[in-house]
Write an enzyme that holds these catalytic residues in place. Structure first.
Site, mmCIF file in Angstrom:
data_model
loop_
_atom_site.group_PDB
_atom_site.id
_atom_site.type_symbol
_atom_site.label_atom_id
_atom_site.label_comp_id
_atom_site.label_asym_id
_atom_site.label_seq_id
_atom_site.Cartn_x
_atom_site.Cartn_y
_atom_site.Cartn_z
ATOM 1 N N ASN A 88 60.903 46.725 27.967
ATOM 2 C CA ASN A 88 61.429 45.441 27.514
ATOM 3 C C ASN A 88 62.037 44.709 28.708
ATOM 4 O O ASN A 88 61.871 43.509 28.883
ATOM 5 C CB ASN A 88 62.462 45.698 26.416
ATOM 6 C CG ASN A 88 62.703 44.465 25.600
ATOM 7 O OD1 ASN A 88 61.798 43.654 25.385
ATOM 8 N ND2 ASN A 88 63.932 44.286 25.170
ATOM 9 N N ARG A 127 62.968 37.970 28.691
ATOM 10 C CA ARG A 127 63.429 37.306 29.923
ATOM 11 C C ARG A 127 62.264 36.627 30.625
ATOM 12 O O ARG A 127 61.154 37.170 30.656
ATOM 13 C CB ARG A 127 64.066 38.333 30.866
ATOM 14 C CG ARG A 127 65.415 38.811 30.414
ATOM 15 C CD ARG A 127 65.919 39.966 31.268
ATOM 16 N NE ARG A 127 65.986 41.196 30.500
ATOM 17 C CZ ARG A 127 66.240 42.386 31.000
ATOM 18 N NH1 ARG A 127 66.451 42.533 32.291
ATOM 19 N NH2 ARG A 127 66.270 43.456 30.230
ATOM 20 N N ASP A 176 58.138 42.576 21.154
ATOM 21 C CA ASP A 176 57.653 43.951 21.097
ATOM 22 C C ASP A 176 56.157 43.983 21.381
ATOM 23 O O ASP A 176 55.355 43.384 20.649
ATOM 24 C CB ASP A 176 57.952 44.537 19.709
ATOM 25 C CG ASP A 176 57.749 46.037 19.684
ATOM 26 O OD1 ASP A 176 56.628 46.489 19.992
ATOM 27 O OD2 ASP A 176 58.711 46.756 19.376
ATOM 28 N N ARG A 213 53.974 46.122 20.944
ATOM 29 C CA ARG A 213 53.099 46.668 19.887
ATOM 30 C C ARG A 213 52.692 45.595 18.893
ATOM 31 O O ARG A 213 51.528 45.496 18.504
ATOM 32 C CB ARG A 213 53.790 47.828 19.158
ATOM 33 C CG ARG A 213 53.813 49.092 19.965
ATOM 34 C CD ARG A 213 54.811 50.064 19.440
ATOM 35 N NE ARG A 213 56.178 49.576 19.653
ATOM 36 C CZ ARG A 213 57.267 50.332 19.597
ATOM 37 N NH1 ARG A 213 57.156 51.605 19.317
ATOM 38 N NH2 ARG A 213 58.458 49.828 19.812
ATOM 39 N N ILE A 232 56.051 50.108 27.876
ATOM 40 C CA ILE A 232 54.710 49.534 28.047
ATOM 41 C C ILE A 232 53.925 50.334 29.091
ATOM 42 O O ILE A 232 52.766 50.689 28.877
ATOM 43 C CB ILE A 232 54.815 48.043 28.447
ATOM 44 C CG1 ILE A 232 55.507 47.247 27.322
ATOM 45 C CG2 ILE A 232 53.452 47.459 28.771
ATOM 46 C CD1 ILE A 232 55.831 45.800 27.681
ATOM 47 N N ASN A 254 52.738 53.630 27.608
ATOM 48 C CA ASN A 254 51.963 53.647 26.357
ATOM 49 C C ASN A 254 50.804 52.675 26.255
ATOM 50 O O ASN A 254 49.902 52.897 25.455
ATOM 51 C CB ASN A 254 52.909 53.365 25.180
ATOM 52 C CG ASN A 254 53.927 54.462 24.984
ATOM 53 O OD1 ASN A 254 53.561 55.591 24.694
ATOM 54 N ND2 ASN A 254 55.182 54.149 25.174
ATOM 55 N N GLU A 275 65.797 58.751 32.817
ATOM 56 C CA GLU A 275 67.015 58.327 33.504
ATOM 57 C C GLU A 275 68.185 59.256 33.175
ATOM 58 O O GLU A 275 69.038 59.503 34.018
ATOM 59 C CB GLU A 275 67.339 56.876 33.127
ATOM 60 C CG GLU A 275 66.309 55.911 33.702
ATOM 61 C CD GLU A 275 66.353 54.529 33.063
ATOM 62 O OE1 GLU A 275 66.903 53.625 33.671
ATOM 63 O OE2 GLU A 275 65.824 54.373 31.958
HETATM 64 P P1 AMP Z 1 61.489 50.233 26.755
HETATM 65 O O1 AMP Z 1 62.364 49.080 27.150
HETATM 66 O O2 AMP Z 1 61.147 51.127 27.912
HETATM 67 O O3 AMP Z 1 62.024 50.994 25.577
HETATM 68 O O4 AMP Z 1 60.092 49.601 26.284
HETATM 69 C C1 AMP Z 1 60.009 48.801 25.157
HETATM 70 C C2 AMP Z 1 58.641 48.147 25.141
HETATM 71 O O5 AMP Z 1 57.637 49.171 25.144
HETATM 72 C C3 AMP Z 1 58.401 47.295 23.901
HETATM 73 O O6 AMP Z 1 57.728 46.116 24.263
HETATM 74 C C4 AMP Z 1 57.489 48.178 23.082
HETATM 75 O O7 AMP Z 1 56.647 47.422 22.259
HETATM 76 C C5 AMP Z 1 56.690 48.879 24.140
HETATM 77 N N1 AMP Z 1 56.059 50.079 23.588
HETATM 78 C C6 AMP Z 1 56.664 51.165 23.102
HETATM 79 N N2 AMP Z 1 55.749 52.029 22.593
HETATM 80 C C7 AMP Z 1 54.545 51.441 22.751
HETATM 81 C C8 AMP Z 1 53.206 51.801 22.436
HETATM 82 N N3 AMP Z 1 52.922 52.965 21.833
HETATM 83 N N4 AMP Z 1 52.213 50.946 22.774
HETATM 84 C C9 AMP Z 1 52.491 49.780 23.390
HETATM 85 N N5 AMP Z 1 53.733 49.382 23.706
HETATM 86 C C10 AMP Z 1 54.741 50.191 23.399
#
Ligand code: AMP
Length: 392
Positions: A202, A232, A274, A276, A323, A326, A377
């Site tokens: 994110n 952002r 998000d 996803r 992202i 995944n 982390e």
């Molecule tokens: P983080 O800040 O590291 O928790 O990442 C959050 C971002 O990762 C969000 O945009 C989620 O939609 C994305 N994300 C989490 N799991 C997946 C997934 N399986 N496929 C695609 N994006 C994902």
């Protein structure tokens, strides 16, 4: 060593109690909606189901107090506490064992990250009062980037202004980028020399790491700069800020909120921050969602080019965070932009590398090794607590 890792955000606090030798996580949880009338406390032990309850969390002290109260009901021991601190400013080029001087310095740099440092400092203060015998270690998101050369961290603004207000590039996500380097080096050994670390969540940033030393990074004075992110905007013409205030009548707070909370993937997709949700709509042909991904990958590619130039080359690329770990399509779009540099990914390995620990996804013969390395982390923070307190 059993370390309690405390990660306080602006309105949340996450924690993990883990063993640095085995990496076993004994307990973890989170406090949400700190500062509102009713918050949510979640706690789980030994990988079990998370128990949640509603608790008022007027401030960060009340949140960490609830966490320690819950942990006291268990048989787990705590040998040290590690705290994630967003901004270390000009004071810290490494993690630090907390004493009165370190506390004063964390508060001195807090105006650079007011939504984070004050709450984090309050959590440390509470831990020090409650367990005066335990060491507390502050681990800064910025300290890893303090090795950047002056040409990289200096802004071309009047020197007296920069000096007076400590305006410069500090970067962020340093703990994650440091973990990426540590793991890539452990796995690839002497083959890893110039690493482009891509933390794509994110919040998103890139770091150029040469032999473990950060040469440059995409976030700046604050974590708003650099890549396009969930909410952002990342790098834009700085004059946009003044223009919107002058012509649009926005206050500085409204512009700040717009750029931090209403921009990025959310603004372009028009539906969500998000990835996803955006992926689902993009696969149905939604043009704004397709554009959101194209822009995300394009800006990441473009700024990666500048990171690679700052190291005069690259031999390893790692992807991490939500992202990066995944979304194989983003990884593919990004890597395909670097075919001219000899980057070749193995499409099968790339598609399969989801949640399976560190994996190489580049094809045989690729000039650059490309890996997915899930970040940790919490482990890195616990590791620092052990490193800095073991012999004391
Ligand atoms: P983080 O800040 O590291 O928790 O990442 C959050 C971002 O990762 C969000 O945009 C989620 O939609 C994305 N994300 C989490 N799991 C997946 C997934 N399986 N496929 C695609 N994006 C994902």
């Amino acid at each position: 060593m059993n370390v309690l890792v405390v990660n306080a955000g602006s309105s949340s606090l996450k924690y993990q109690l883990l063993d640095t030798d085995t990496r076993e996580v004994f307990a973890k949880g989170n406090c949400e909606r700190i500062g509102s009338d009713m918050g949510i406390f979640g706690h789980s032990e030994n990988g079990g189901a998370k128990q949640t309850e509603e608790v008022p969390f007027p401030d960060h002290r009340s949140a960490i107090a609830r966490v320690l109260e819950e942990l006291e009901k268990t048989d787990f021991t705590i040998d040290g506490i590690g705290h994630r601190i967003v901004q270390g400013g000009w004071h810290f080029d490494d993690s630090a064992v907390v004493d009165d001087e370190v506390m004063a310095e964390i508060l001195e740099v807090a105006p650079l990250a007011p939504l984070h440092n004050y709450g984090e400092a309050a959590a440390i203060e509470y831990c020090r009062e409650k367990y005066p015998e335990l060491p507390n270690v502050a681990v800064f998101d910025t300290s890893f980037h303090m090795t950047m050369p002056e040409v990289a961290y200096t802004y071309a603004l009047p020197k007296d202004v920069c000096d007076k207000y400590h305006v410069r590039k500090y970067g962020a996500h340093g703990t994650s980028h440091r973990y990426e380097w540590m793991m890539a080096k452990e796995i690839l050994g002497s083959r890893c020399h110039r690493l482009l670390s891509c933390h794509l969540g994110n919040g998103a940033s890139l770091a150029a790491i040469e032999d473990g030393v950060c040469r440059d990074t995409t976030m700046g004075l604050t974590p708003l700069d650099g890549l396009m992110m969930g909410t952002r905007c990342g790098s834009i013409d700085p004059a946009t800020v003044c223009y919107l205030q002058r012509e649009g009548g926005y206050s500085y707070q409204e512009v700040d909120d717009m750029m931090n909370k209403q921009s990025g993937l959310l603004a372009i997709s028009g539906i969500s921050n998000d990835a996803r949700d955006i992926r689902t709509r993009a696969s149905e042909g939604d043009e704004r969602c397709l554009l959101a991904f194209d822009m995300f990958a394009y800006k990441a590619m473009q700024q990666a080019g500048s990171m690679i130039a700052s190291m005069a080359g690259v031999d390893t690329i790692t992807f991490t965070a939500g992202i990066g770990e995944n979304d194989w399509s983003i990884r593919k779009a990004f890597c395909d932009c670097f075919e001219w540099l000899g980057v070749r990914i193995d499409n099968n390995k790339n598609r399969e590398a989801v949640g399976n620990g560190p994996q190489v996804i580049s094809a045989a013969g690729s000039a650059v090794t490309v890996m997915v390395i899930p970040t940790d982390e919490e482990y890195m923070i616990a590791h620092d607590v052990e490193r800095l307190t073991k012999n004391n």
